[in-house]
Design a protein around this motif. Structure first.
Motif, short mmCIF file in Angstrom:
data_model
loop_
_atom_site.label_atom_id
_atom_site.label_comp_id
_atom_site.label_asym_id
_atom_site.label_seq_id
_atom_site.Cartn_x
_atom_site.Cartn_y
_atom_site.Cartn_z
N GLY A 12 -31.94 38.16 45.78
CA GLY A 12 -32.21 39.55 45.40
C GLY A 12 -33.40 39.68 44.49
O GLY A 12 -33.48 40.60 43.67
N ALA A 16 -37.09 37.96 48.29
CA ALA A 16 -36.04 38.52 49.15
C ALA A 16 -36.38 39.95 49.56
O ALA A 16 -36.29 40.32 50.74
N ASN A 44 -35.19 35.71 38.91
CA ASN A 44 -36.26 35.46 37.94
C ASN A 44 -37.26 36.60 37.93
O ASN A 44 -37.90 36.87 36.91
N GLY A 50 -44.22 40.64 35.32
CA GLY A 50 -44.74 41.29 36.53
C GLY A 50 -46.19 40.96 36.81
O GLY A 50 -46.80 41.55 37.71
N ALA A 178 -24.07 33.58 49.13
CA ALA A 178 -24.07 32.80 50.38
C ALA A 178 -23.70 31.37 50.01
O ALA A 178 -24.27 30.80 49.07
N ALA A 211 -33.45 32.32 47.72
CA ALA A 211 -32.43 32.21 46.66
C ALA A 211 -32.91 31.43 45.44
O ALA A 211 -32.09 31.01 44.62
N MET A 247 -27.95 24.43 50.91
CA MET A 247 -27.39 24.89 52.20
C MET A 247 -28.29 24.48 53.36
O MET A 247 -27.81 24.11 54.43
N GLU A 458 -39.47 30.74 45.47
CA GLU A 458 -39.32 29.53 44.65
C GLU A 458 -38.77 28.34 45.41
O GLU A 458 -39.06 27.20 45.07
C1 FAD Z 1 -39.39 34.45 31.92
C2 FAD Z 1 -40.18 34.35 33.19
C3 FAD Z 1 -41.44 34.93 33.27
C4 FAD Z 1 -42.18 34.83 34.44
N1 FAD Z 1 -43.36 35.49 34.52
C5 FAD Z 1 -44.02 35.51 35.69
C6 FAD Z 1 -45.15 36.35 35.87
O1 FAD Z 1 -45.50 37.16 34.99
N2 FAD Z 1 -45.80 36.28 37.07
C7 FAD Z 1 -45.39 35.47 38.09
O2 FAD Z 1 -46.03 35.45 39.14
N3 FAD Z 1 -44.29 34.70 37.95
C8 FAD Z 1 -43.59 34.72 36.80
N4 FAD Z 1 -42.46 33.98 36.70
C9 FAD Z 1 -42.02 33.21 37.88
C10 FAD Z 1 -41.37 34.20 38.87
O3 FAD Z 1 -40.27 34.80 38.25
C11 FAD Z 1 -40.89 33.53 40.13
O4 FAD Z 1 -41.85 32.68 40.65
C12 FAD Z 1 -40.53 34.58 41.17
O5 FAD Z 1 -39.92 35.70 40.61
C13 FAD Z 1 -39.62 33.95 42.18
O6 FAD Z 1 -39.19 34.92 43.09
P1 FAD Z 1 -38.03 34.56 44.08
O7 FAD Z 1 -37.70 35.81 44.79
O8 FAD Z 1 -38.36 33.34 44.84
O9 FAD Z 1 -36.81 34.13 43.13
P2 FAD Z 1 -35.89 35.07 42.20
O10 FAD Z 1 -36.58 36.30 41.77
O11 FAD Z 1 -35.36 34.18 41.13
O12 FAD Z 1 -34.71 35.48 43.17
C14 FAD Z 1 -33.75 34.55 43.59
C15 FAD Z 1 -32.49 35.34 43.91
O13 FAD Z 1 -31.56 34.56 44.62
C16 FAD Z 1 -30.27 34.89 44.17
N5 FAD Z 1 -29.36 33.81 44.60
C17 FAD Z 1 -29.31 32.54 44.17
N6 FAD Z 1 -28.38 31.86 44.87
C18 FAD Z 1 -27.85 32.72 45.76
C19 FAD Z 1 -26.85 32.63 46.75
N7 FAD Z 1 -26.18 31.49 46.97
N8 FAD Z 1 -26.52 33.73 47.48
C20 FAD Z 1 -27.17 34.91 47.27
N9 FAD Z 1 -28.14 35.06 46.33
C21 FAD Z 1 -28.47 33.96 45.59
C22 FAD Z 1 -30.45 35.07 42.69
O14 FAD Z 1 -29.39 35.78 42.10
C23 FAD Z 1 -31.77 35.84 42.67
O15 FAD Z 1 -31.54 37.21 42.84
C24 FAD Z 1 -41.68 34.08 35.54
C25 FAD Z 1 -40.41 33.52 35.47
C26 FAD Z 1 -39.66 33.66 34.32
C27 FAD Z 1 -38.30 33.05 34.28
#
Ligand code: FAD
Length: 505
Positions: A12, A16, A44, A50, A178, A211, A247, A458
């Motif tokens: 989410g 996603a 994250n 942002g 999941a 995820a 998974m 990620e």
């Molecule tokens: C404090 C902080 C500051 C950051 N600042 C920046 C920034 O300014 N700019 C930048 O580019 N990056 C930044 N990042 C890195 C950035 O957050 C990530 O690279 C990016 O948001 C990853 O997106 P994502 O959708 O892959 O993962 P996420 O946004 O982490 O989403 C993963 C989702 O999967 C869900 N999930 C996990 N397991 C399951 C499951 N089994 N079933 C269903 N759902 C599941 C989680 O609940 C979550 O909603 C920062 C990170 C942090 C922690």
């Protein structure tokens, strides 16, 4: 609740939602499964500022995604350019040429078009004058290739994407984890999920995994990153515990990338185990290029001024973790006090202040005071004071003759009052993950697509190694999320690999 969809998106966060919006745009019925309850949703992504990196040729490109930029704002700002070549250079340099060239090519070349696409979906952007620009002769000049953030930071981005998804009829199921990919040995058929009090299957011919990494799992951190990593604090969500990776590996996906590597920063030593949405990313302490960093022995141990913060911050968390006691103190004197970023002024901060160095030495918990004073004396004597200090450029004002020199922005530490901030290691996300092809299909150990399985964000490996150019995490999720949505539906339309009933073209 319908238990059959065309596309299931697991996660989410930003990756996603980009995947979901993209698949929906292609005509698919999409469900988003978010493990977190709604009040903690957004992964994250929600913890970020942002900030988002993408290639642009100048202010005209920026106006395409920020049509509200005024002429007055443009007049006082030098946005410069951040060309695709510059983005490539940054990616290859910071990853020591290990980034997968094909995936990197997609990331860079599609970054701007993806930003425009996100803007079209309702995500607003704004320039980051406060963080990434310095004022020179009355004009803001951007540096470091990072110019724009999502309106409202990470929370604003998640909100905009959630609204965009709901408006388009995408179903979001919160508190729905999941836990298994349904797979008949040849093709994906859906996922098994667990929600409070219920375990059930959701069927779909395409599953997009978004995820997140495994940084939230202390056992996996220790197993892959190494001893000591169980002691790191997690900067963001507690829900990214490697589920998507596990998974997929269970059904034969190929692991790829820098499994022992991660993005980790200097983070308040006393920050909680996981991120705190009320504080967001403010536990980070990113003004260290103006500091000297001291460990428990009172010694400096890294080059605080090796490069602009954007290009060093993501690897220095590890270096701090490796110090005795897993901490360091960032020490500043009065000369640079006004330059400290806002995060130094939050209430939840581990800070000491003193008028003299001797007084400060006594207050630095866990530090050999004598060693510290000797170190500062040696450091001060080594500063090339003939070179002017200029925070806007890599000024070459360095130290000479020390075991660990400082390459830029070296100021003497001799004017009280002095301030010091205790930092530990905060892990942001892990670099190892799943192997995908250039269309975001997850590959198996024979490097063949697993029919119906896609990944973004990620949990994709092979893009970042050792280090990371700030702002690349979000764009990575956006570019590959959008791509995964397109490919998932295109594969269904062409019935590639014998996927279920084709979606009408
Ligand atoms: C404090 C902080 C500051 C950051 N600042 C920046 C920034 O300014 N700019 C930048 O580019 N990056 C930044 N990042 C890195 C950035 O957050 C990530 O690279 C990016 O948001 C990853 O997106 P994502 O959708 O892959 O993962 P996420 O946004 O982490 O989403 C993963 C989702 O999967 C869900 N999930 C996990 N397991 C399951 C499951 N089994 N079933 C269903 N759902 C599941 C989680 O609940 C979550 O909603 C920062 C990170 C942090 C922690």
């Amino acid at each position: 609740m319908s238990e059959e969809f065309d596309v299931i998106v697991v996660g989410g966060g930003n990756a996603a939602f980009c995947a979901a919006l993209s698949a929906q745009e292609q005509g698919a019925r999409v469900v988003v499964l978010e493990r977190a309850p709604e009040d903690e949703a957004g992964g994250n992504t929600r913890f970020t500022a942002g900030n988002i990196r993408f290639a642009y040729r100048g202010v005209e490109d920026l106006k395409a995604i920020m049509p509200d930029l005024t002429e007055a704002e443009i007049a006082i700002t030098d946005f410069g350019t951040y060309t695709e070549d510059q983005f490539f250079d940054d990616m290859f340099r910071v990853t020591r040429n290990r980034t997968d060239p094909d995936l990197c090519e997609i990331l860079v070349r599609r970054s701007f078009e993806t930003m425009k696409w996100m803007h079209g979906k309702g995500v607003k952007f704004a320039p980051i004058w406060g963080q990434q620009a310095f004022k020179i002769d009355g004009k803001f000049k951007f540096w470091g290739g990072l110019t724009v953030c999502a309106w409202g930071g990470g929370p604003g981005l998640v909100q905009a994407e959630t609204e965009a998804a709901k408006k388009r009829g995408i179903e979001i199921r919160y508190a729905t984890r999941a836990q298994k990919i349904l797979y008949d040995g040849f093709k994906v058929e859906g996922v098994q999920v667990k929600s409070p009090g219920r375990i059930y299957d959701i069927k779909a011919p395409s599953v997009i995994l978004a995820a997140g990494g495994f940084q939230g799992d202390a056992e996996m951190r220790t197993r892959y990153l190494g001893a000591g990593w169980e002691l790191a604090k997690v900067r963001g969500t507690r829900f990214n515990t490697g589920d998507g990776i596990k998974m997929a590996l269970e059904i034969g996906a190929s692991p790829f990338g820098n499994y022992s590597g991660c993005h980790a920063v200097q983070w308040d030593f006393n920050a909680p185990e996981y991120g705190d949405l009320a504080v967001g990313d403010a536990f980070q302490k990113h003004s260290y290029p103006w500091s000297v960093l001291i460990n428990a022995n009172g010694k400096r141990f890294l080059d605080e001024g090796a490069d602009f913060r954007n290009y060093t911050y993501a690897k220095y968390g590890r270096v701090v973790l490796e110090q005795p006691g897993n901490f360091a103190w960032q020490v500043f004197d009065r000369k640079v006090e006004k330059q400290l970023r806002d995060e130094y002024r939050i209430k939840q901060v581990t800070k000491v202040k003193a008028d003299t160095l001797e007084e400060l030495a006594a207050k630095l918990e866990g530090v050999d005071a004598k060693g510290f004073l000797e170190e500062i004396r040696a450091y001060n004597a080594a500063v090339r004071q003939d070179i002017p200090f200029n925070p806007n450029i890599k000024d070459g004002r360095c130290t000479e003759g020390l075991a660990v020199n400082k390459s830029n922005w070296a100021n003497t530490i001799d004017e009280g009052p002095f301030e010091a901030y205790q930092v530990g290691c905060g892990i942001t996300f892990t670099f190892g993950g799943l192997r995908i092809d250039t269309e975001a299909r997850v590959l198996d150990a024979d490097q063949q697509p697993i029919t119906g399985l896609y990944a973004a964000g990620e949990l994709v490996g092979g893009i970042f190694y050792f280090n990371y150019p700030g702002g690349s995490g979000l764009i990575n999720g956006s570019v590959f999320g959008k791509l995964a949505g397109v490919t998932a539906v295109a594969d269904q339309k062409t019935n590639a690999g014998g996927l279920g009933a084709p979606i009408p073209a």
